[in-house]
Design a protein around this motif. Structure first.
Motif, short mmCIF file in Angstrom:
data_model
loop_
_atom_site.label_atom_id
_atom_site.label_comp_id
_atom_site.label_asym_id
_atom_site.label_seq_id
_atom_site.Cartn_x
_atom_site.Cartn_y
_atom_site.Cartn_z
N GLN A 190 -30.02 -29.57 -2.81
CA GLN A 190 -29.82 -28.27 -2.16
C GLN A 190 -31.13 -27.85 -1.48
OE1 GLN A 190 -26.65 -26.67 -2.13
NE2 GLN A 190 -26.26 -28.75 -2.88
N LEU A 191 -31.03 -27.34 -0.26
CA LEU A 191 -32.21 -26.91 0.51
C LEU A 191 -33.33 -27.95 0.50
CD1 LEU A 191 -32.33 -23.20 -0.78
CD2 LEU A 191 -31.38 -24.01 1.39
N PRO A 192 -33.04 -29.15 1.00
CA PRO A 192 -34.06 -30.21 1.00
C PRO A 192 -35.24 -29.87 1.91
CG PRO A 192 -32.18 -30.89 2.32
CD PRO A 192 -31.81 -29.58 1.67
N GLU A 193 -36.41 -30.38 1.54
CA GLU A 193 -37.61 -30.11 2.33
C GLU A 193 -37.49 -30.75 3.72
OE1 GLU A 193 -41.25 -32.01 1.08
OE2 GLU A 193 -40.27 -33.94 0.84
N SER A 194 -38.26 -30.19 4.65
CA SER A 194 -38.33 -30.75 6.00
C SER A 194 -39.45 -31.79 6.05
CB SER A 194 -38.61 -29.64 7.01
OG SER A 194 -39.94 -29.16 6.85
N ILE A 195 -39.47 -32.54 7.14
CA ILE A 195 -40.55 -33.50 7.37
C ILE A 195 -41.89 -32.75 7.43
CG2 ILE A 195 -41.52 -35.19 9.00
CD1 ILE A 195 -38.53 -35.79 9.80
N ALA A 196 -41.90 -31.58 8.08
CA ALA A 196 -43.12 -30.78 8.17
C ALA A 196 -43.58 -30.31 6.79
CB ALA A 196 -42.91 -29.58 9.10
N ASP A 197 -42.65 -29.93 5.92
CA ASP A 197 -43.00 -29.53 4.55
C ASP A 197 -43.75 -30.67 3.86
OD1 ASP A 197 -41.57 -27.07 4.69
OD2 ASP A 197 -39.73 -28.01 3.95
N HIS A 198 -43.21 -31.86 3.99
CA HIS A 198 -43.79 -33.07 3.38
C HIS A 198 -45.20 -33.33 3.93
CE1 HIS A 198 -44.23 -37.27 2.20
NE2 HIS A 198 -44.26 -37.62 3.48
N MET A 199 -45.34 -33.25 5.25
CA MET A 199 -46.63 -33.51 5.89
C MET A 199 -47.65 -32.44 5.51
SD MET A 199 -45.09 -34.71 9.57
CE MET A 199 -46.61 -34.60 10.49
N TYR A 200 -47.18 -31.21 5.33
CA TYR A 200 -48.09 -30.12 4.96
C TYR A 200 -48.68 -30.36 3.57
CZ TYR A 200 -49.91 -25.56 3.72
OH TYR A 200 -50.74 -24.54 3.31
N ARG A 201 -47.82 -30.68 2.58
CA ARG A 201 -48.38 -30.89 1.24
C ARG A 201 -49.26 -32.13 1.22
NH1 ARG A 201 -45.42 -29.65 -4.30
NH2 ARG A 201 -43.73 -30.84 -3.35
N MET A 202 -48.91 -33.16 1.99
CA MET A 202 -49.79 -34.33 2.08
C MET A 202 -51.16 -33.93 2.62
SD MET A 202 -47.49 -37.53 3.42
CE MET A 202 -48.95 -38.55 3.66
N SER A 203 -51.18 -33.03 3.59
CA SER A 203 -52.45 -32.56 4.17
C SER A 203 -53.26 -31.79 3.13
CB SER A 203 -52.19 -31.67 5.38
OG SER A 203 -51.43 -32.38 6.35
N ILE A 204 -52.58 -30.98 2.33
CA ILE A 204 -53.25 -30.21 1.27
C ILE A 204 -53.80 -31.16 0.20
CG2 ILE A 204 -52.87 -28.55 -0.61
CD1 ILE A 204 -53.13 -27.21 2.15
N ILE A 205 -53.02 -32.15 -0.19
CA ILE A 205 -53.50 -33.14 -1.17
C ILE A 205 -54.74 -33.85 -0.59
CG2 ILE A 205 -52.98 -35.29 -2.42
CD1 ILE A 205 -49.98 -34.31 -2.42
N SER A 206 -54.67 -34.21 0.68
CA SER A 206 -55.81 -34.85 1.35
C SER A 206 -57.05 -33.96 1.30
CB SER A 206 -55.47 -35.18 2.80
OG SER A 206 -54.39 -36.08 2.86
N PHE A 207 -56.84 -32.66 1.46
CA PHE A 207 -57.94 -31.70 1.45
C PHE A 207 -58.65 -31.66 0.09
CE2 PHE A 207 -59.86 -27.50 1.08
CZ PHE A 207 -60.51 -27.36 2.30
N ILE A 208 -57.90 -31.85 -0.99
CA ILE A 208 -58.51 -31.72 -2.33
C ILE A 208 -59.02 -33.04 -2.90
CG2 ILE A 208 -57.19 -29.62 -2.83
CD1 ILE A 208 -55.49 -31.36 -4.81
N ILE A 209 -58.94 -34.12 -2.11
CA ILE A 209 -59.48 -35.41 -2.57
C ILE A 209 -61.00 -35.28 -2.72
CG2 ILE A 209 -59.92 -37.81 -1.83
CD1 ILE A 209 -57.10 -37.40 -2.92
N THR A 210 -61.51 -35.69 -3.87
CA THR A 210 -62.94 -35.54 -4.15
C THR A 210 -63.75 -36.81 -3.91
OG1 THR A 210 -62.49 -36.01 -6.47
CG2 THR A 210 -62.58 -33.70 -5.85
N ASP A 211 -63.08 -37.90 -3.57
CA ASP A 211 -63.74 -39.19 -3.35
C ASP A 211 -64.65 -39.12 -2.12
OD1 ASP A 211 -64.41 -41.83 -2.71
OD2 ASP A 211 -62.45 -42.62 -3.30
#
Length: 172
Positions: A30-51
């Protein structure tokens, strides 16, 4: 002119906001995420990478570019019966079109970021593939909790996939 191209580029972003991720639609979420939703959280995860060995800015930009071609070709999955070669051909064509809407230098960078992700050779592209899968299982977990749908196969598909310590820790 330049503004017309930029507006068209941003319209494609609007398409990504409206296009639901095919895997969730297939599973009747129900109410599946959009491609943009997916790309946004990937961008946020990328932002918090400490490597420190990774270029975080490049990682974030790559996350924003990596599925942009889907605005034209849609979210093609293995269930669609389209060969990897054909999927790649369609996405390449789409990204060439999308990139040429932008000012030359920016369009070239956007296309090269997408290509780098597709080729999966650089440290940033390799980690982004892991982030892509991490985001998918985080979303699956949310759907399982919120909608009581078993999505075990999504977790199974990532078994032994994560190698980067931070991504591995987030996945567990």
């Amino acid at each position: 002119g330049e503004v017309k191209g930029q507006l068209q580029f941003l319209e494609y972003c609007g398409t990504l906001k409206k296009t639901k991720r095919a895997g969730w639609v297939r599973r009747k979420v129900q109410l599946p995420e959009s491609i943009a939703d997916h790309m946004y959280r990937m961008s946020i995860i990328s932002f918090i990478i400490t490597d420190e060995s990774l270029n975080r800015d490049r990682l974030i930009k790559m996350a924003l570019a990596h599925d942009y071609g889907e605005a034209i070709v849609g979210d093609i999955t293995p269930y669609d019966g389209i060969s990897k070669e054909e999927k790649s051909r369609r996405e390449t064509e789409a990204m060439k079109h999308i990139s040429q809407l932008l000012q030359e230098k920016i369009g070239k960078e956007f296309y090269e970021l997408w290509l780098e992700y597709e080729q999966n050779i650089t440290p940033e592209s390799k980690i982004l593939h892991q982030i892509d899968r991490l985001e998918m299982i985080m979303q699956a977990l949310e759907y399982e909790k919120d909608q009581a749908i078993p999505l075990d196969d999504f977790f199974e598909s990532t078994k032994n996939y994560f190698t980067h310590p931070q991504i591995k820790a987030l996945a567990e």
